[in-house]
Design an enzyme around this catalytic site. Structure first.
Site, PDB file in Angstrom:
ATOM      1  N   ASP A 154       0.882  -1.156   0.000  1.00 50.50           N
ATOM      2  CA  ASP A 154       0.000   0.000   0.000  1.00 50.50           C
ATOM      3  C   ASP A 154       0.921   1.207   0.000  1.00 50.50           C
ATOM      4  O   ASP A 154       1.652   1.435   0.972  1.00 50.50           O
ATOM      5  CB  ASP A 154      -0.888  -0.014   1.246  1.00 50.50           C
ATOM      6  CG  ASP A 154      -1.816   1.189   1.336  1.00 50.50           C
ATOM      7  OD1 ASP A 154      -1.576   2.192   0.631  1.00 50.50           O
ATOM      8  OD2 ASP A 154      -2.771   1.142   2.124  1.00 50.50           O
TER       9      ASP A 154
ATOM     10  N   TYR B 149      -7.952  15.752  -7.221  1.00 51.60           N
ATOM     11  CA  TYR B 149      -7.058  14.937  -8.048  1.00 51.60           C
ATOM     12  C   TYR B 149      -6.043  15.796  -8.790  1.00 51.60           C
ATOM     13  O   TYR B 149      -4.834  15.558  -8.724  1.00 51.60           O
ATOM     14  CB  TYR B 149      -7.902  14.128  -9.035  1.00 51.60           C
ATOM     15  CG  TYR B 149      -7.113  13.298 -10.019  1.00 51.60           C
ATOM     16  CD1 TYR B 149      -6.519  12.111  -9.631  1.00 51.60           C
ATOM     17  CD2 TYR B 149      -6.974  13.700 -11.350  1.00 51.60           C
ATOM     18  CE1 TYR B 149      -5.796  11.341 -10.544  1.00 51.60           C
ATOM     19  CE2 TYR B 149      -6.258  12.944 -12.260  1.00 51.60           C
ATOM     20  CZ  TYR B 149      -5.669  11.764 -11.849  1.00 51.60           C
ATOM     21  OH  TYR B 149      -4.961  11.013 -12.741  1.00 51.60           O
TER      22      TYR B 149
END
Length: 272
Positions: A58, A146
């Site tokens: 991760d 984003y």
């Protein structure tokens, strides 16, 4: 054999980049969040008759990233590919929404890059390739968080590049436009509230763009080229569409070209 780390390889650009680098002769460490969901990656490697060292990571896990790099050996190439999208305008985004985008699309990239730099600097060679987006050069409606994170990572890499170049380390960013992959399925969405009509117009436009999206294997070829070329450069686009789109911003000194274009995406609604 040269070692390459590629993050976010369970599907899409990352999968094909990992396979492509293995074909090019690299010993590839391909990371995925869950190795149990790496069947497509394994099948692609088998089809290409290459070996991949598939490991769980991760990218937001600092300890995991450190352990990965420390156990990798002498890393010659790092491809920062893992990313996550988000749809929502600022009024609807929470601090947690913003932080999640920074954690995945910016801070994890900075962390992994920082971890490989000492070894590359000591050996006086290395290449760091970060897959950003056309959204790293052109701000887009409802992609506030984003694009903000992608703008940040492009600024980080552009600032880093001249500092590490004297040590034989090349830094590059790769900017895809719409790519057919599972990335869209993982996009976080927020309730648009009073912006719902504008959001629908944006989503309609985006759906049309992804209907003609570039294949991930085509985009990955550019990433592999950026990682292996004998003539490195900082900024790469993966398609003619990406070249045209990024060009809106890179030649837009007063900002009017970008805003003129993106305003059309949400025009004709009650909120416009």
């Amino acid at each position: 054999m040269s070692i390459a780390i590629v993050t976010g390889t369970s599907s899409g650009i990352g999968l094909h980049t990992a396979v492509g680098l293995a074909r090019a002769g690299f010993d590839v460490i391909a990371t995925v969040r869950d190795v149990a969901r790496a069947d497509a990656l394994r099948e692609a490697a088998d089809a290409a008759q290459v070996h991949l060292d598939i490991r769980a990571l991760d990218v937001t896990d600092a300890a995991g990233a450190q352990a990965l790099v420390e156990g990798a050996g002498a890393v010659d190439v790092l491809v920062n590919n893992a990313g996550r999208g988000a749809v929502g305008t600022l009024e609807q985004l929470t601090d947690d929404d913003l932080q999640a985008q920074l954690d995945t699309n910016y801070l994890s990239v900075a962390r992994l890059t920082r971890l490989v730099l000492p070894g590359m600097r000591a050996r006086r060679r290395g290449r760091i390739v970060t897959v950003t987006s056309v959204g790293g050069a052109v701000g887009q409606p409802f992609a506030d968080a984003y694009c903000g994170a992608k703008f940040a990572v492009e600024g980080l890499m552009q600032s880093l590049a001249p500092v590490v170049a004297p040590f034989g380390i090349e830094v590059a960013i790769v900017e895809p436009a719409a790519v057919a992959s599972s990335f869209v399925e993982s996009v976080d969405r927020s309730d648009a509230g009073p912006y719902a009509e504008q959001l629908q117009a944006y989503l309609d436009r985006t759906a049309a763009a992804f209907a003609a999206a570039q294949l991930p294997e085509d985009a990955a070829r550019t990433v592999v080229e950026a990682a292996t070329t004998a003539e490195p450069r900082f900024r790469w686009q993966t398609s003619d569409a990406a070249v045209r789109f990024v060009g809106l911003s890179l030649a837009d000194l007063d900002g009017s070209r970008v805003l003129g274009a993106t305003s059309q995406w949400v025009r004709g609604t009650s909120g416009a």
